[in-house]
Every structure is written in structure tokens, then in C-alpha cells.
Design an enzyme around this catalytic site. Structure first.
Site, short mmCIF file in Angstrom:
data_model
loop_
_atom_site.label_atom_id
_atom_site.label_comp_id
_atom_site.label_asym_id
_atom_site.label_seq_id
_atom_site.Cartn_x
_atom_site.Cartn_y
_atom_site.Cartn_z
N TYR A 75 57.05 35.98 69.10
CA TYR A 75 55.97 36.97 69.03
C TYR A 75 54.72 36.32 68.41
O TYR A 75 54.76 35.82 67.30
CB TYR A 75 56.47 38.13 68.17
N ASP A 112 64.90 40.33 62.87
CA ASP A 112 63.95 41.33 63.32
C ASP A 112 64.63 42.05 64.48
O ASP A 112 64.77 41.50 65.58
CB ASP A 112 62.66 40.64 63.76
N ILE A 162 63.74 45.04 65.89
CA ILE A 162 62.95 46.19 66.28
C ILE A 162 63.15 46.64 67.72
O ILE A 162 62.70 47.72 68.09
CB ILE A 162 61.44 45.99 66.00
N LYS A 195 59.08 50.40 68.80
CA LYS A 195 59.54 50.03 70.14
C LYS A 195 60.63 50.97 70.63
O LYS A 195 60.60 51.45 71.75
CB LYS A 195 60.05 48.59 70.14
#
Lengths: 473, 495
Positions: B153, B238, B240, B276
């Protein structure tokens, strides 16, 4: 412990201070008018609970804004997706108009220079990240809000050097004090990047005079540094006329975008105190410096205001009828409540700094100290917390240089509870100190046997080694 | 004025004046093209379609219905209004207990109920953006480093390193093994850093992955846990995109892995968010969940800098504790994502575009290597400009994710309606057709001049902006979250 960062292991979050420890005691034994009438009354929390009814009645008449609706249509998807760090334009416009209205429209603000943040806590930290490098310093007049030690220093690595103010002139900022602070920083090899003031002041409950503001502007101009004016209590000044914003003084000095000092003045705002909405996390940075606005805007990514909240407040603050009525009514009620506290204190033979703003009084209990020391102040404070069962904030937690001062909040409890608090205080003063009340009659000072026993009890309760998590602010 | 401005810039911090916010990357530049000329099915059908924004817009109808049926949660009934003052007044950084409970329950459901979470470990933050930064502030000092598998990201550069001073050490992955993370690659990156006197404090993995859209298999996860335990460094997961998993293989989360392994829990931390999985980036709900008590304690204090609005906590506590709603939402969202993924990838297959096989995420990792004139970063940029300016699709070039192999592009498909997907696929077909034609022509005539003439910027002369009122269309017509600076390298590179 070496597995974590220095930030995580040192105590520079400042939460071991008595300011927060008092809350801990309150949490263990909170007053309730029905269920726990002997509990500790919370007077250490600068909250504004006096005007919720105005907001509630507005909400009842305007349910759309809270329901993600606009003009009757659901805009949920738009709001749920809206994460633009420039903020909701309608909200920023409503907010700057509100800020101007609070200042009697003597100054106006450009929404493009406003950066939204998650509360003033985030606004202050973000500004310091933008203006100073680790190891540099900012000057702050004492006494000051204890949370600054965390908000301004913790993760930024920036130092605070105090500007000492005293009761000799009502704790106003003086030229010698400013110079002394600057020199102190120099002695410590700290590069000073700016001065941060809170106006109206926490914990003093006073607005800054035009004189002080001019003094400050001349000082920062001369030193070529920044001035941050934390104006989160601006709407708590008992009259709009008595509050002078630094922006107004800049205007009066004919400072505009062509003068250097113009770009170095920054204002912090929030709706936590004026509107009593600390839970909604609405803070703002206002700066005339485009680079600061640009950097702060990017940084706000780490703490944006919920779009749901921006939408609700945008509708609320755009309602000029509401804002006009709210500002006036809020001022009136705060003034009235403060008067009540002051008179209650007087009845206990206690005076305070003459205040004209804020959610608290700066109270002088130095005559009740065993000695003119901070140890004595702590002793007195513990008595007040455990015996009188009032949580108030000792001046030392606000870095006051003179022992014996306490901040006492008046807007976060009902009138009845305030009355009770004053009764308890009066009884305490009467029993321990034989101090005459306002009518000149002196109270009994004989310590009964049971009193002596309970005295001993609180001595043994003095243990602040308990590191259990401290709730809230 | 110029001198006073530069004088003033000396008065700002290094952080404020350096470029470490990373917003000059092409990842954000493409948005400018979109902002100046946003697609609208009727009012601007030739505009740029936004496919660079990983948003989940497929299941809002379910949430809107819930909100309508539960007005109390939004202070919209008399009973609801009564709650207003206590909610508005609540700034305790522990958060509402009901909110933390609802989050813990939701996190569990999002992982198929295979694991449970302790509400007392739930720490709030300003979105996942705030969560990632907060974790770094807790675990690392300025100059320390974290290993991150690439491609990753783009905003990690800012989130993890801007104000914290933490460095990113990439663990490069490539298509030779479908971008899998191997223990060897991680070890090699770790050793290299060590040899360069860089102190590695941990490893960050995004699982499911952005931009790949794949989930890590249990073996890989176990080997990574073994690695960090051996080195006594942290593992930040992470997660998400946890609930965006729409097909097999089944999702294995880190909690599942560590409960079956001998692992020091003090090294394991999860970053989560509703941005998300539920499509709520605007509500700024970020979560740090750590198995390390000290990190929970300190993280909670730090969360003061980015608490979730109590208004939002209040509503979500109600919504996410509605078990029927949550189950229906997760099942429906997953189904719709699967369908959208199927439709989109079928469209790619029809024109011979390959993509990384994926089972999660809001995007597809497209392989456009064969369309590159040069298999270089420049070649990728050339193709990207064609896609944005000529084909009018904002996609994200692999280089913005620090992918070491040129030619890969992330294309988002969950932030638009079905019709727009069709338009996008049509344009992709045209791109492939156009490229084929151009390549054929280039073989006949001299190539360079022709290519350059095709690459001239062709922004429409009138910039169209859409006000939010009165435009009721599902396709995104809003400004991109970050409007980049006016003079971007993107523009300069053309002339």
C-alpha cells in the site's frame, strides 16, 4: 521493555500527574445524588453541561442531520465514503462562521485556512509537529492545562519551557517573564520555536488583555517565532465583548499577509468546551501560513473528524437562529453558575481570581496550607479529595509556581450538587481551620476523637503507586 | 513576499517541509486526472473512470436499511435524543464498552467465527491510517525499521514513517512464485538490513493483501511467526480486508495461527478498520488490537490523538451488535464481491489480459507486461499515461506499490455500479485493441515519434466538477480523498 519504543516506556505521556490521579479516586467512589450521596463530587473536569437542552431540542426538531439525510434524502453512502482531509465544505463554512460569531464578528475566518482534527488534543500535537523539531522548545505561561505535557511533548519530542506568571498581577504575562523564559531556554540549549497561550485561560478562567496580546505579538515578532493561541474556551467568555482574539489584535496592528508575523500566528479551536461536545472529537487549526495549512492538512489524516459528525454539526451550526441563541444563553448560564461557585467559596472564607470566562475558577486556598510549600498543597489536596470528597485540581499539576491554588470546575454538575459541594467545603474549613465565614462567625475547631481516627485513615491511603489504567480526560 | 515565505519555511519543522508524506507519488497523481474530468454516465460519459480507489460500495443498501429501521441509534427519536448528552459528553479513551464489545464480535464474525477477540484489547484510532502510525510509535524509535513485503500500500510510506521516523525495508516479491512471501526472502532482507546497521524492529504483513487481493496460506503465516519469534521482533498484521474474502482458499487470520503455535504473544499486533469491510472510510474507525498488554495500555493513551467520534461509536455499537444484520451483511457483501470479481475478470480474460488469481480485496492485480514497449519502470509509466489520458481509466501503476516487476497495475472494481463496470471493460477492450494496432504500426514505421504523439495530454477543455446535490448516481462523482499539488511530476514528465 526494550522491545517497545522510548515513547512507550518513559512517562512523558504525563498521565501519572495528580491531575489524572484525582480522577482515579473519583472513579472508585463517584458521587450520585441517589445511589452514592457520600461519594466524591467531580469538580476536576472542565466540561460544559449547561446547555445540552438547547442542542437536544434542536435535534428533536431536526432529525434529518443525525440520520444521514439531507433535504429528506439519504446521503449515507456519500458520508460513509467521505474521507477527504479537506473536510466537508459545508461544515468548515459553518464552523468558521460560528468562530466569527463568537468573536462578535470582529474578525472573519477563511475556511480554506481551517484544518479539521480529532479534537484540540490532535490539533495542538499536529501544530507542534509542523512547527518544531524534536529537541526544540515552545514557551507556555504557567499555570497551564496539564494535558499539554502529553499533547505537545510526548510523541513530538519537543520541550516546554514555562513563562512564570504570579498572583502579584493576577497571573498576567509580563515582558520580563517572557524574556526570562526565552533566556532559560537558551541556557538549556533549546531553540525556541514559539509561544503557546490559552485564551481564555485554562486554568485561570480569565480572558487575555489587549495589553498582553500586544506584548506577545511584539515578542514573537522580535524573536521571529510562532504564536499559537489556543482559543477553545472562546465561547465561554461571559460576554463577547470581553474576549479579544489574537486575530483581532493582529488586525488592529494593521498586520496583514504582507507582514511576517501574520503567517506565524495560529489559532486552535474545538467544540468540546463551547458546545459541550468533547465526545465528537471536533478540533481545528487555523493558520494564515499556507505551508502550515498544507502540512497540517496532510497530517490530519491521522485523526480526521467522522463524516457523520461533520454532517450533523454542519446542519446545526448553519442554523443561525440556534447559534445566536446558544452563544448568548451559554454565556448567561456560565456567568450565573460561576457566580454561584464564587459566592459558595466566599461563604467558606475562600477567595478566587476574578474570572470572566471558562468552566472553572482559579481558587486561592493558600491560607489553608500548613506551610507555603507544594508538599503542603498536596496534603491539603488529599484532604479535599478523601475527606471533603471533592475532586479538584491542584495548582502544581498546572505547573503553578505558587503553592495553594486550585482549579475548581462549575459547569459539569447540577446546581444542587454544587450547593452540596460548597456545604462540604464550608464544613471542612470550619472544622479544621476555625475560619470565619462571610458573616464573621467563626466555626468550631475542636477535633473530635473520631475525626482524629479518620485523619489517620487518610494518611494511610496515600499511595499513588497504583498504575492501573486511568480513564478518560 | 518570496523571501518572507522562505524565511517562514525555515521556521517550520523538518517533518512539515520534507516530502515524506509521499503525496507526490503517481498513485495520487492519477486522481488529479479523475478530479478534473470525472466520469458520469449521462453528464460526462467520456470522463475518467475512477478505478484507483479501493472502496467497497456494493452493500450500502443494507446499511441504509438498518439505519432507517433503527433511528434511535442516530438520536432520531425522542428516546434517541435522550442519549445525546451522555454520548456527546463521553471522551473516555477506553471508548464505550458496548462499542468495544461490538467491534470484538464483528472482528470475530468477519473471520468466520473461527476465533474470538477480547473487547479489552480493542484500542481506537483515527482509521487504519492512525492505527498503523500508532503501532509504530509504540514499537519503534526514529531510525528503526520494519520489513514490508512488496508490492505494498503506497501510503504506508507516510503512515508508518512520516512523523515516526521509522524506515521501510521492502521484502521484494515477484510473479515468479505469484508474489508469495517466502521465509528466505524475509530472512535475506533482514540480514541485509542488519549488515547495513539498520535495526529491524518487526515485520508488517497485509493479509488479505493490498494490492494483490490474495490471502496468505497457513504455512506461510506459520513460517513468518516462527521467524519473528526467533529474531524476537514484532509482527504487525494489517487485516483491514478480512471480510472482503469472497472465495476459497478460506481466510486464515493471525489469531488462528498463534493459538496453535508456541509464540510470544507480546510480539503480535493486529491493525483493523471498518473502512474496507463495511465501506465506512468516512467514519474513521481504526482499531489496534495487540496481544501485548503494554502496547494496549500505551496505545490507549495515545489513542487520545485520534479517538472515534462518540456519535459514531454509539451508532456502530448498536449496528454491529445486531447479529442478524451483521451476518446478513457479511454474507451478502462477500457474494456481491465474488460476483463483481467474476464479471470483471471474465472481461479481462476475454481480451487476453491476465491477472493474479485472487480471493479477496476490492481490486484486481492486472498483468499488462505484454503491453509494455519496454519492460522498465519508464515503460510502465508510458503505458499508465495512455491508460489514464487516452483510455480514461484511473488505475494504479505497480511502481506506486514499489513492485519490482514493471507492468502490473491495480484496478479497483468495487467502487462503481454494474453499468460503469461495463463501460470500464469496454474501454479496456479498446486499450488492448489500440495497443495491438499501435504495436503493429510501430513494426512497420519508425516508432518513437508516433508513440510520443499518442501520449500528449488530452484533457477536455472544460473541467467539469459536480456538486453533490442533485446528482443521484451510484458511480463515484466525488473528489478524490487527497487532491494532489498543482504541479506534479506527472505533468512535468510529459513535456
Amino acid at each position: 521493555m526494550h522491545m517497545l519504543s522510548r515513547n512507550a516506556t518513559f512517562n512523558s505521556h504525563g498521565q501519572d500527574s495528580s491531575y489524572f490521579l484525582g480522577w482515579q479516586e473519583y472513579e472508585k467512589n463517584p458521587y450520585h445524588e441517589v445511589h452514592n450521596t457520600n461519594g466524591i463530587i467531580q469538580m476536576g473536569l472542565a466540561e460544559n453541561q449547561l446547555c445540552f437542552d438547547l442542542l437536544e431540542s434542536w435535534l428533536a426538531k431536526n432529525p434529518d442531520a443525525a440520520a444521514f439525510k439531507k433535504n429528506g434524502e439519504s446521503i449515507f453512502a456519500e458520508l460513509a465514503l467521505f474521507q477527504d482531509y479537506h473536510g466537508l465544505p459545508a461544515f468548515k463554512k459553518a464552523l468558521v462562521d460560528f468562530m466569527a460569531e463568537i468573536r462578535g464578528n470582529k474578525v472573519t475566518f477563511d475556511p480554506n485556512h481551517l484544518v479539521l482534527t480529532a479534537g484540540a488534543t490532535s490539533a495542538n500535537e499536529t501544530l507542534i509537529f509542523c512547527l518544531a523539531d524534536p529537541g526544540e522548545a515552545v514557551l507556555i505561561p504557567t499555570p497551564y492545562y496539564p494535558g499539554f505535557d502529553r499533547d505537545l511533548k510526548w510523541r513530538t519530542g519537543v520541550e516546554i519551557v514555562p513563562i512564570h506568571c504570579t498572583s502579584s498581577n493576577g497571573f498576567q504575562i509580563t515582558e520580563p517573564a517572557l524574556q526570562e523564559a526565552y533566556q532559560e531556554a537558551e541556557k538549556r540549549n533549546l531553540r525556541v520555536k514559539g509561544v503557546l497561550v490559552t485564551n481564555p485561560s485554562n486554568p485561570l478562567g480569565t480572558t487575555m488583555t489587549r495589553n498582553e496580546l500586544n506584548l506577545l505579538l511584539s515578542f514573537v515578532e522580535d524573536k521571529g517565532i510562532h504564536l499559537i493561541s489556543d482559543e477553545i474556551y472562546s465561547g465561554t467568555a461571559f460576554s463577547s465583548a470581553s474576549f479579544i482574539s489574537v486575530m483581532e489584535v493582529l488586525k488592529d496592528r494593521k498586520c496583514d499577509e504582507n507582514s511576517e508575523v501574520w503567517q506565524r500566528v495560529h489559532v486552535v479551536y474545538s467544540l468540546s468546551k463551547d458546545l459541550g461536545l468533547p465526545g465528537f472529537r471536533v478540533g481545528a487549526i487555523y493558520s494564515n501560513d499556507d505551508m502550515v495549512v498544507a502540512a497540517a492538512t496532510k497530517m490530519s489524516s491521522f485523526g480526521l473528524v467522522s463524516s457523520q459528525t461533520q454532517h450533523l454539526l454542519s446542519a446545526m451550526l448553519s442554523d443561525k437562529k440556534l447559534t445566536k441563541n446558544y452563544i448568548a444563553e451559554n454565556q448567561k448560564r456560565l456567568k450565573q453558575r460561576q457566580k454561584k461557585l464564587v459566592s459558595g467559596l466566599q461563604k467558606a472564607g475562600i477567595s478566587c481570581l476574578k474570572g470572566n470566562a471558562g468552566l472553572f475558577c482559579w481558587v486561592d486556598m493558600s491560607h489553608l496550607l500548613r506551610s507555603n510549600t507544594f508538599e503542603a498543597e498536596m496534603e491539603l489536596w488529599k484532604k479535599i479529595v478523601y475527606e471533603v470528597r471533592l475532586n479538584i485540581s491542584p495548582g502544581s499539576s498546572c505547573h503553578c509556581t505558587e503553592p495553594g491554588w486550585f482549579r475548581v470546575c462549575f459547569a459539569n454538575l447540577s446546581e444542587e450538587t454544587l450547593d452540596l459541594a460548597m456545604q462540604r467545603l464550608k464544613a471542612f474549613v470550619g472544622e479544621y481551620y476555625n475560619v470565619p465565614d462571610v458573616t464573621g462567625r467563626s466555626q468550631s475547631s475542636q477535633l473530635s476523637h473520631s475525626r482524629r481516627r479518620s485523619l489517620t485513615k487518610w494518611v494511610f491511603r496515600l499511595s499513588f503507586d497504583d498504575r492501573s489504567p486511568i480513564p478518560g480526560r | 513576499m518570496a523571501s518572507s515565505a522562505s524565511k517562514n519555511s525555515l521556521l517550520l519543522s523538518k517533518i512539515a517541509t520534507n516530502e515524506k508524506h509521499g503525496e507526490n507519488s503517481p498513485y495520487f497523481n492519477g486522481w488529479k486526472a479523475y478530479d478534473q474530468n470525472p466520469f458520469h454516465p449521462t453528464e460526462n460519459p467520456e470522463g475518467v473512470i475512477q478505478m484507483g480507489l479501493a472502496e467497497n460500495q456494493l452493500s450500502f443498501d443494507l446499511v441504509e436499511e438498518w439505519i432507517r429501521k433503527n433511528p434511535k441509534a442516530s438520536f432520531c427519536t425522542a428516546e434517541g435524543v435522550e442519549k445525546f448528552r451522555s454520548v456527546a459528553n463521553f471522551q473516555d479513551y477506553h471508548g464505550f464498552p458496548e462499542f468495544r464489545q461490538a467491534i470484538a464480535t464483528f472482528m470475530s464474525k468477519a473471520r468466520g467465527g473461527r476465533v474470538t477477540f477480547d473487547p479489552d484489547r480493542v484500542v481506537m484510532s483515527g482509521g487504519a491510517t492512525g492505527a498503523n502510525e500508532l503501532v509504530m510509535f509504540c514499537l519503534a524509535d526514529p531510525g528503526d525499521a520494519f520489513l514490508i513485503p512488496s508490492p505494498y500500500y503506497p501510503a504506508y510510506y507516510r503512515d508508518l514513517g512520516w512523523r515516526t521516523g521509522v524506515q521501510i525495508v521492502p521484502v521484494d516479491c515477484d510473479s515468479s512464485n505469484n508474489f508469495k512471501i517466502t521465509k528466505e526472502a524475509v530472512e535475506a532482507a533482514y540480514e541485509k538490513a542488519k549488515n547495513n546497521n539498520i535495526k529491524v524492529k518487526g515485520l508488517i504483513i497485509t493479509n488479505p493483501s493490498n494490492p494483490l487481493g490474495t490471502t496468505l496460506d497457513k504455512d506461510t503465516l506459520e513460517s513468518l511467526v516462527t521467524f519473528i519469534n526467533q529474531k524476537n521482533i514484532h509482527l504487525v498484521c494489517d487485516e483491514i480486508y478480512a471480510a472482503t474474502v469472497f472465495s476459497s482458499p478460506k481466510y486464515t487470520c493471525i489469531t488462528q495461527v498463534i493459538q496453535d503455535m508456541d509464540c510470544n504473544p507480546n510480539l503480535i499486533h493486529i491493525v483493523y478498520s471498518l473502512s474496507k469491510d463495511m465501506g465506512f472510510p468516512g467514519l474513521r474507525v481504526g482499531i489496534v488490537y495487540s496481544y501485548n498488554d503494554d502496547v494496549v495500555n500505551i496505545g490507549r493513551k495515545m489513542s487520545s490523538f485520534g479517538l472515534v467520534s462518540s456519535q459514531t461509536q454509539h451508532m456502530l455499537a448498536s449496528m454491529l451488535s445486531d447479529e442478524d444484520f451483521v451476518e446478513k451483511f457479511l454474507a451478502t457483501s462477500s457474494k456481491r464481491l465474488a460476483k463483481r470479481h467474476r464479471v470483471f475478470t471474465k472481461g479481462l480474460e476475454e481480451v487476453g489480459i491476465s491477472y493474479l488469481k485472487s480471493n479477496a480485496g476490492l481490486f484486481c492485480w492486472m498483468d499488462l507486461r505484454r503491453l509494455l514497449k519496454d519492460q522498465t519502470l519508464d515503460g510502465e509509466m508510458v503505458l499508465w499515461r495512455v491508460i489514464v489520458n487516452e483510455v480514461k481509466l484511473n488505475v494504479s501503476p505497480g511502481s506506486s506499490f514499489k513492485c519490482v516487476e514493471p507492468g502490473w497495475f491495480r484496478v479497483c472494481f468495487a467502487n462503481m455500479d454494474d453499468d460503469t463496470v461495463e463501460v470500464a471493460l469496454k474501454r479496456i477492450r479498446a486499450l488492448v485493441g489500440q495497443e495491438k494496432k499501435a504495436q503493429e504500426q510501430a513494426q512497420v514505421k519508425s516508432t518513437k515519434k508516433r508513440w510520443q504523439s499518442n501520449l500528449r495530454l488530452s484533457f477536455s477543455s472544460s473541467t467539469r466538477r459536480f456538486e453533490q446535490e442533485g446528482v443521484s448516481v451510484k458511480s463515484p462523482h466525488m473528489m478524490s480523498p487527497h487532491s494532489p499539488m498543482p504541479h506534479t511530476p506527472f505533468v512535468r514528465a510529459i513535456t
